[in-house]
Design an enzyme around this catalytic site. Structure first.
Site, short mmCIF file in Angstrom:
data_model
loop_
_atom_site.label_atom_id
_atom_site.label_comp_id
_atom_site.label_asym_id
_atom_site.label_seq_id
_atom_site.Cartn_x
_atom_site.Cartn_y
_atom_site.Cartn_z
N LYS A 261 0.84 -1.20 0.00
CA LYS A 261 0.00 0.00 0.00
C LYS A 261 0.87 1.25 0.00
O LYS A 261 2.01 1.24 0.47
CB LYS A 261 -0.93 0.01 1.22
CG LYS A 261 -1.83 -1.23 1.31
CD LYS A 261 -2.85 -1.26 0.18
CE LYS A 261 -3.73 -2.49 0.26
NZ LYS A 261 -3.15 -3.67 -0.37
N ASP A 262 0.31 2.32 -0.49
CA ASP A 262 1.02 3.57 -0.66
C ASP A 262 1.61 4.07 0.66
O ASP A 262 1.01 3.89 1.72
CB ASP A 262 0.05 4.61 -1.22
CG ASP A 262 0.77 5.85 -1.72
OD1 ASP A 262 1.88 5.70 -2.26
OD2 ASP A 262 0.23 6.94 -1.57
N ARG A 263 2.78 4.69 0.59
CA ARG A 263 3.39 5.25 1.79
C ARG A 263 2.69 6.52 2.24
O ARG A 263 2.32 6.67 3.40
CB ARG A 263 4.88 5.55 1.54
CG ARG A 263 5.56 6.21 2.74
CD ARG A 263 7.03 6.45 2.49
NE ARG A 263 7.26 7.45 1.48
CZ ARG A 263 7.30 8.76 1.72
NH1 ARG A 263 7.12 9.21 2.94
NH2 ARG A 263 7.53 9.61 0.74
#
Length: 721
Positions: A261-263
């Site tokens: 998942k995106d940071r």
């Protein structure tokens, strides 16, 4: 550039090396190790390193960033008037929740671990409970010795020792369980080996004697699943921190998850750990904020990459100045027409000077030295000194400048340096020290670049179906059809190699045993069957652009007749062929298919007003648990667009937003829009720009925009995999 490393490397022991061996012989985590300079590498329990605390390590700062045009992103589907809106003004403006294969959305609602199940009165080993002393397990003579050991007040009493040489592990386990049933924690059991013979030993518990922790597993299934909620860190970083805190002698790779998942977001996803007590997990994570865990359950199998249906995105676009009618029209077109299924900028790293697709290109060309030099390119940040020393040819000094915390934060570079220090000429061996998934990110980035360019070329020809297009041969629904490799039975198995010396070296340096290969082998993914459209198919009106797929180059795919020349020309420019077969198997690509246009599911939107530029307009799972409220203000001077949409795995939300807004989605471009409220400082003294700033916020621009480091490549994808 000089890379003739000094000869004094022979025989030295790099700081993260456990034993001498070939490819794959360096540990990928776990275990207490000490580097050449006395630093404790992975056994630090003080909470002072990155993974045992909440401290965020400073990331590399790239100079020039990639643009959409450089990665082939040039076209749009709908013809509408775009409008301005800021993407990720704050990381809380972008929230991702995983959708599992059953269609359930990951949401953290309960952080309390489940109650320990009560032990059944009778189980499959009923004989263990019928009598205190189970004579089928141990003879009465042995039981008497153990009982005498417990009753005797003489602490010097010798241990009770049972010869179990040749006995299977499950039989030894029954002995431990039977004694524990009879005497509880008053007896400490252990299994030891003495002179090639194996013994089970029992000793009376007293201070200083280690308690046997091998208690019976009483939970319903083998794997613990839980929802992992995180903020402003990527999945791999969160998993590493979790593994460190659990102190269970487990590697981060032993923690399963379906996708990264995106940071720069707030995200929720499922995670699995084998035989982990939920109470222990809950306790370990209390000090790991902003990580939170909960919603525990048990399953028979672990989570693996790809075991998800998609992701639900909740997005806030700030400082929208267009009228609601313009916003509604654009959102309706996005809902009805979809968007081009481009790979977003996150796929290609953050640096324009060394994009990940260029590294992938060098690997596919067999130019391994050039690929390594690109991975270890000089740049500012915590690796600056180390990389400068590497390029000067002094590998010893480069490793000396690499602290343990920096090495943990940059595993790709650190493992390459370790391997090159040991065997400067074994380039394949050095690359093999990088995790396979990380290596594949480079290869897939090159495939993705060609796919983006092909999609743009195809759409410039027509926005409808054409003879020669490919469509799925069966009704597959709106899903991603990629089957990109994630694992290989043998990382460097050669498909065709007549070089005897290379072949012998490969046999000598294989990283996995046959047993491990069989255990970890996955069934290969099957590509969908495709059909080539004829003019009759086009005239029938049965197909639309959303049915059309384009291939990612590989040896298993069929190329569309109306685009085959384009693919061939693009690959020939880079010295590659359509089949993408490499001398080494792990660098051969089977390819896959990807829909040219995709639609967001359950798309909804609304506009709200707000006054505080730093106030949250979306409530995360953690916010709801804490009873927080949004910063919506009906009389506020600014307007935001709040959106919710479901996307299949491998789709990029930023590409949907690009279609909606018709503006550049790069973080560099978006950062220039993020000072919209500065002019209000002098005119509105009551706003909270001056007063309530948060950690990580600039005085005039909300949260300070952080640059994604290119070393983490595709792990920070907005697509959330």
């Amino acid at each position: 550039m000089n890379n003739n490393f000094r000869g004094n490397n022979r025989g030295r022991r790099p700081w993260n090396r456990q034993k001498r061996g070939g490819r794959g012989s360096w540990a990928r985590g776990g275990g207490r190790q000490t580097n050449n300079y006395g630093r404790n590498f992975s056994g630090d329990r003080s909470g002072n390193n990155q993974f045992g605390s909440n401290r965020q390590y400073k990331r590399d700062t790239p100079s020039k960033r990639l643009t959409e045009e450089e990665i082939g992103v040039t076209e749009y589907i709908s013809d509408h008037k775009g409008f301005s809106g800021i993407i990720k003004s704050r990381f809380s403006d972008f929230q991702v929740s995983e959708i599992n294969e059953e269609g359930e959305v990951a949401k953290l609602t309960d952080v309390k671990p489940p109650e320990l199940p009560k032990d059944e009165a009778v189980d499959e080993d009923e004989d263990l409970l019928f009598n205190k002393y189970n004579l089928e397990i141990l003879p009465m003579e042995t039981w008497d010795k153990i009982n005498q050991l417990v009753q005797d007040t003489n602490t010097k009493e010798e241990k009770v020792e049972i010869d179990v040489t040749g006995m299977a592990k499950d039989q030894r386990t029954k002995i431990h369980e039977a004694v524990k049933k009879a005497f509880g924690e008053s007896v400490v059991g252990s299994t030891v080996t003495v002179d090639d013979k194996k013994f089970v030993q029992f000793d009376k518990y007293r201070k200083g004697i280690r308690i046997d922790n091998r208690v019976k597993w009483v939970w319903p299934e083998e794997y613990l699943y839980f929802v992992l909620y995180k903020e402003n860190c990527d999945t791999m970083e969160a998993v590493s921190r979790l593994a460190e805190r659990l102190r269970m002698n487990i590697k981060p790779s032993m923690i399963g998850y379906a996708g990264t998942k995106d940071r720069r977001a707030k995200t929720s996803q499922w995670v699995s750990v084998r035989r982990a007590d939920p109470r222990r997990v809950a306790a370990a994570c209390t000090a790991l904020r902003p990580l939170r865990v909960g919603n525990y359950r048990f399953r028979a199998v672990p989570l693996k990459l790809g075991m998800l249906k998609g992701n639900r995105f909740r997005i806030c676009l700030r400082n929208v100045t267009a009228p609601d009618s313009t916003v509604d029209e654009a959102c309706a077109l996005l809902r009805d027409n979809g968007f081009i299924n481009y790979y977003g900028l996150q796929r290609f790293g953050s640096r324009a000077d060394v994009p990940t697709y260029l590294i992938g290109q060098k690997l596919l060309q067999g130019k391994f030295k050039e690929a390594i030099d690109l991975i270890l390119h000089s740049r500012s940040g915590p690796l600056s000194e180390t990389l400068q020393l590497y390029h000067s040819g002094d590998i010893d000094a480069a490793l000396g400048a690499l602290s343990a915390s920096v090495a943990r934060a940059h595993p790709v570079e650190s493992r390459l340096l370790q391997a090159l220090a040991e065997r400067p000429n074994d380039l394949l061996g050095a690359l093999a020290q990088i995790s396979r998934n990380n290596r594949l990110l480079y290869l897939h980035a090159y495939q993705s670049l060609l796919w983006n360019r092909a999609a743009s070329r195809r759409l410039r020809r027509a926005r409808g179906v054409l003879p020669g297009d490919l469509v799925p041969d069966t009704a597959a629904g709106n899903v991603a059809f990629e089957a990109l490799e994630e694992d290989s039975e043998n990382d460097d198995e050669e498909i065709e190699n007549n070089d005897t010396e290379d072949k012998e070296k490969q046999e000598k340096t294989e990283g996995k045993s046959e047993k491990e290969n069989k255990k970890n082998k996955r069934e290969p993914k099957e590509l969908i069957k495709v059909k080539v459209l004829t003019q009759e198919d086009v005239d029938s009106g049965s197909y639309s652009l959303s049915d059309v797929v384009l291939p990612l180059p590989g040896y298993k795919v069929t190329y569309p007749p109306n685009m085959k020349d384009f693919y061939e020309d693009e690959l020939q420019k880079d010295g590659l062929k359509l089949d993408m077969v490499h001398k080494f198997k792990s660098y051969s690509l089977s390819g896959g298919y990807r829909t040219v246009v995709t639609r967001a599911g359950d798309l909804s939107w609304r506009t709200v007003n707000y006054r505080r530029p730093h106030g949250d307009l979306l409530l995360s799972d953690a916010d709801e648990l804490d009873g927080a409220a949004t910063a919506e203000d009906p009389d506020g001077p600014y307007k935001a667009l709040l959106m919710t949409m479901d996307l299949p795995s491998s789709c990029y939300a930023t590409m949907a937003l690009r279609e909606l807004l018709r503006i550049d989605t790069s973080s560099e471009s978006q950062a220039q829009l993020n000072n919209y409220h500065v002019k209000d400082k002098q005119t509105d003294g009551k706003t909270e720009m001056d007063g309530q700033t948060e950690a990580g916020q600039t005085e005039n621009g909300g949260e300070k925009r952080k640059n994604d480091s290119d070393d983490n490549v595709d792990n920070k994808k907005v697509k959330a995999n």
